[in-house]
Write a protein that holds these residues in place. Structure first.
Motif, short mmCIF file in Angstrom:
data_model
loop_
_atom_site.label_atom_id
_atom_site.label_comp_id
_atom_site.label_asym_id
_atom_site.label_seq_id
_atom_site.Cartn_x
_atom_site.Cartn_y
_atom_site.Cartn_z
N SER A 94 68.59 38.77 17.86
CA SER A 94 69.08 39.87 18.55
C SER A 94 69.02 41.02 17.46
CB SER A 94 70.45 39.67 19.14
OG SER A 94 70.33 38.72 20.19
N VAL A 95 68.60 42.05 18.04
CA VAL A 95 68.62 43.27 16.96
C VAL A 95 69.54 44.30 17.87
CG1 VAL A 95 67.08 45.11 16.19
CG2 VAL A 95 66.24 43.03 16.42
N PHE A 96 70.59 44.68 17.37
CA PHE A 96 71.50 45.77 17.69
C PHE A 96 71.45 46.92 17.18
CE2 PHE A 96 73.88 42.71 20.19
CZ PHE A 96 73.83 41.34 19.69
N PRO A 97 71.61 47.89 17.75
CA PRO A 97 71.77 49.31 17.20
C PRO A 97 72.64 49.34 16.23
CG PRO A 97 72.45 49.35 19.33
CD PRO A 97 72.14 48.05 19.21
N PRO A 98 72.52 50.12 14.93
CA PRO A 98 73.52 50.67 14.07
C PRO A 98 74.75 51.11 14.82
CG PRO A 98 71.35 51.33 13.42
CD PRO A 98 71.16 50.87 14.98
N ASN A 99 75.71 50.87 14.13
CA ASN A 99 76.90 51.64 14.70
C ASN A 99 76.96 52.96 14.79
OD1 ASN A 99 78.10 49.16 14.74
ND2 ASN A 99 79.06 49.00 12.56
N TYR A 100 76.25 53.78 14.01
CA TYR A 100 76.37 55.07 14.02
C TYR A 100 75.81 55.68 15.30
CZ TYR A 100 71.57 55.30 12.58
OH TYR A 100 70.30 55.14 12.49
N VAL A 101 74.80 54.63 15.89
CA VAL A 101 74.14 55.05 17.13
C VAL A 101 75.17 54.98 18.32
CG1 VAL A 101 72.49 54.60 18.82
CG2 VAL A 101 71.90 54.40 16.47
N LEU A 102 76.06 54.11 18.20
CA LEU A 102 77.16 54.05 19.17
C LEU A 102 78.06 54.80 19.33
CD1 LEU A 102 77.56 49.84 18.96
CD2 LEU A 102 76.22 51.28 20.80
N GLU A 103 78.31 55.50 18.07
CA GLU A 103 79.35 56.41 17.97
C GLU A 103 79.20 57.92 18.42
OE1 GLU A 103 80.13 56.69 13.75
OE2 GLU A 103 80.87 55.02 13.34
N VAL A 104 77.78 58.07 18.45
CA VAL A 104 77.47 59.53 19.19
C VAL A 104 77.34 59.26 20.76
CG1 VAL A 104 76.44 60.29 17.00
CG2 VAL A 104 74.87 58.97 18.84
N VAL A 105 77.18 58.03 21.29
CA VAL A 105 77.30 57.84 22.80
C VAL A 105 78.49 58.28 23.39
CG1 VAL A 105 76.96 56.18 24.60
CG2 VAL A 105 75.51 55.90 22.35
N PRO A 106 78.43 59.23 24.15
CA PRO A 106 80.07 59.91 25.03
C PRO A 106 80.27 58.63 25.58
CG PRO A 106 77.90 60.70 25.87
CD PRO A 106 77.33 59.92 24.74
N SER A 107 81.79 58.78 25.78
CA SER A 107 82.55 57.72 26.73
C SER A 107 82.58 58.37 27.95
CB SER A 107 83.77 57.45 26.10
OG SER A 107 84.55 56.78 26.81
N LEU A 108 82.18 57.75 28.94
CA LEU A 108 81.99 58.39 30.23
C LEU A 108 83.10 57.48 31.54
CD1 LEU A 108 78.21 58.51 30.94
CD2 LEU A 108 79.78 60.39 30.13
N VAL A 109 83.72 56.39 30.66
CA VAL A 109 84.49 55.65 31.66
C VAL A 109 85.68 55.93 31.23
CG1 VAL A 109 85.36 53.20 32.21
CG2 VAL A 109 82.99 53.73 31.68
N THR A 110 86.72 56.58 32.26
CA THR A 110 87.97 57.10 31.69
C THR A 110 88.78 55.76 31.85
OG1 THR A 110 88.72 57.19 34.14
CG2 THR A 110 87.55 59.08 33.11
N THR A 111 90.33 55.87 31.29
CA THR A 111 91.13 54.85 30.97
C THR A 111 91.63 54.25 32.26
OG1 THR A 111 92.15 55.89 29.14
CG2 THR A 111 93.35 54.34 30.29
N GLN A 112 91.69 55.10 33.47
CA GLN A 112 92.02 54.86 34.75
C GLN A 112 90.65 53.83 35.54
OE1 GLN A 112 92.85 58.02 37.45
NE2 GLN A 112 93.25 56.42 39.11
N ASP A 113 89.57 54.35 34.99
CA ASP A 113 88.43 53.53 35.67
C ASP A 113 88.29 52.11 35.05
OD1 ASP A 113 87.58 55.66 37.20
OD2 ASP A 113 86.28 56.41 35.52
N ASN A 114 88.85 52.11 33.79
CA ASN A 114 88.74 51.12 32.98
C ASN A 114 89.72 49.76 33.66
OD1 ASN A 114 87.44 49.41 30.63
ND2 ASN A 114 89.56 49.54 29.54
#
Length: 231
Positions: free
Chosen positions: A158-178
């Motif tokens: 498997s080829v996973f994206p580097p961690n820095y890519v994940l860091e710039v992805v906005p969090s769209l799921v709120t704590t309540q949603d989670n």
């Protein structure tokens, strides 16, 4: 023993393993038991129709020769037995074909039989395209090619994206949603989904329809719930 009695007896058997495996094994046991019960309860439904037809013909002949009240009653009962036998046969083909748009009483047996045969034909893989782009039609070669394809698919690194890519992805799921998404599903939620299934459709090759699961829900409810929460 009646239908639900067969289900309860099979389901009460002790089966160990993960919830999904337990459910699958119990359904397999039920499928085998119901086949035996069907033979015992209904016998040969096609022979039953032929026998009922002969009885009606014989009763009609006797009544034509001697139109008494007694013979008329016997003819009436013979026709009722034929009607019942035809209804059972129609139910068999309707279930096999899983056709929903025909009205009750539409005994299009040739149509049912043709549809079942076509459905069976379409579930068989007749050919696949190999990695070189050529068609493979031999059954053994199709199996070998399929195994090879999925072995490569699931054993590839498997080829996973580097961690820095994940860091710039906005969090769209709120704590309540989670919290809502991770909440354990209740048995009532599972029941709602099961009862919303199409009664005449089977979701898997085991041929168990939605109606089957709703009819025996009280027997299988706990096992179904364990399967869902195990994910």
């Amino acid at each position: 023993m009646d239908f639900i009695g067969v289900i309860k007896e099979c389901w009460a058997q002790s089966v160990s393993g993960p919830p999904m495996q337990v459910l699958a094994m119990k359904l397999r046991v039920i499928k085998h038991a119901l086949r035996q019960w069907s033979k015992s309860a209904f016998g040969d439904i096609f022979e039953a129709v032929r026998c009922a037809e002969r009885e009606v013909m014989a009763a009609e002949t006797l009544y034509d020769l001697d139109p008494t009240g007694q013979l008329h009653s016997e003819l009436h009962h013979a026709r009722a037995r034929l009607q019942h036998a035809l209804t059972v046969e129609e139910g068999f083909w309707r279930q096999k074909a899983r056709v929903k748009w025909l009205k009750d009483g539409d005994r299009k047996f040739k149509f049912f039989h043709a549809l079942v045969a076509e459905r069976k034909r379409r579930t068989v893989i007749h050919r696949i395209r190999g990695p070189d782009g050529e068609w493979i039609e031999e059954e053994a070669q199709i199996g070998t090619a399929a195994v090879s394809f999925f072995q490569e698919l699931f054993t590839a690194e498997s080829v996973f994206p580097p961690n820095y890519v994940l860091e710039v992805v906005p969090s769209l799921v709120t704590t309540q949603d989670n919290l809502m998404l991770t909440e354990v599903t209740s048995i009532e939620d599972v029941k709602t989904i099961v009862f919303s299934m199409d009664e005449e459709s089977a979701a898997a090759p085991d041929r168990f329809t939605g109606k089957f699961f709703t009819f025996i829900w009280e027997v299988i409810a706990e096992d179904m719930h364990r399967v869902v929460v195990s994910f």
